[in-house]
Design a protein around this motif. Structure first.
Motif, PDB file in Angstrom:
ATOM      1  N   MET A 209      20.229  58.064  16.781  1.00 11.93           N
ATOM      2  CA  MET A 209      19.860  56.680  16.585  1.00 11.93           C
ATOM      3  C   MET A 209      20.101  56.317  15.119  1.00 11.93           C
ATOM      4  N   LYS A 210      20.929  55.340  14.895  1.00  7.84           N
ATOM      5  CA  LYS A 210      21.205  54.875  13.537  1.00  7.84           C
ATOM      6  C   LYS A 210      20.198  53.791  13.179  1.00  7.84           C
ATOM      7  N   ASP A 211      19.517  54.008  12.088  1.00  8.77           N
ATOM      8  CA  ASP A 211      18.531  53.041  11.633  1.00  8.77           C
ATOM      9  C   ASP A 211      18.508  53.101  10.107  1.00  8.77           C
ATOM     10  N   ARG A 212      18.722  51.978   9.494  1.00  6.23           N
ATOM     11  CA  ARG A 212      18.806  51.924   8.036  1.00  6.23           C
ATOM     12  C   ARG A 212      17.514  52.422   7.385  1.00  6.23           C
ATOM     13  N   TYR A 213      16.371  52.030   7.916  1.00  5.30           N
ATOM     14  CA  TYR A 213      15.089  52.431   7.332  1.00  5.30           C
ATOM     15  C   TYR A 213      14.860  53.933   7.494  1.00  5.30           C
ATOM     16  N   LEU A 214      15.177  54.465   8.670  1.00  2.00           N
ATOM     17  CA  LEU A 214      15.032  55.914   8.883  1.00  2.00           C
ATOM     18  C   LEU A 214      15.977  56.698   7.980  1.00  2.00           C
ATOM     19  N   ASP A 215      17.185  56.174   7.789  1.00  3.89           N
ATOM     20  CA  ASP A 215      18.128  56.833   6.876  1.00  3.89           C
ATOM     21  C   ASP A 215      17.584  56.838   5.450  1.00  3.89           C
ATOM     22  N   GLU A 216      16.955  55.744   5.064  1.00  2.00           N
ATOM     23  CA  GLU A 216      16.356  55.650   3.734  1.00  2.00           C
ATOM     24  C   GLU A 216      15.220  56.672   3.580  1.00  2.00           C
ATOM     25  N   LEU A 217      14.391  56.794   4.615  1.00  2.00           N
ATOM     26  CA  LEU A 217      13.312  57.785   4.570  1.00  2.00           C
ATOM     27  C   LEU A 217      13.871  59.201   4.469  1.00  2.00           C
ATOM     28  N   LYS A 218      14.939  59.466   5.201  1.00  2.00           N
ATOM     29  CA  LYS A 218      15.562  60.792   5.157  1.00  2.00           C
ATOM     30  C   LYS A 218      16.123  61.073   3.765  1.00  2.00           C
ATOM     31  N   ASN A 219      16.765  60.083   3.166  1.00  2.00           N
ATOM     32  CA  ASN A 219      17.308  60.256   1.817  1.00  2.00           C
ATOM     33  C   ASN A 219      16.191  60.509   0.803  1.00  2.00           C
TER      34      ASN A 219
END
Length: 74
Positions: free
Chosen positions: A1-11
């Protein structure tokens, strides 16, 4: 699942992890109790940030899954 907010949290989590590695190396090198104490406080702070990051990530993931289920039922 691509999600900008989740990607930010992962980073953010990856950044915290890298900072922890550096602090661990510093902690092992230093002999000064004062500096060790300061580094341990920084490690505790990072650990708390990582924990909060993971909690937020779980909440967001659950929320996104609920949204997907609702959309698929329609």
């Amino acid at each position: 699942m691509k999600d900008r907010y989740l990607d930010e949290l992962k980073n953010d989590f990856d950044s915290y992890s890298n900072q922890l590695k550096k602090l661990k190396a510093k902690l092992l090198k230093t002999k000064s109790p004062e500096i060790q104490s300061n580094i341990i406080r920084q490690i505790d702070s990072l650990a708390n940030k990582m924990e909060n990051n993971q909690k937020q990530s779980v909440k967001v993931t659950k929320s996104r899954i609920k949204e997907l289920k609702r959309k698929s039922k329609r």
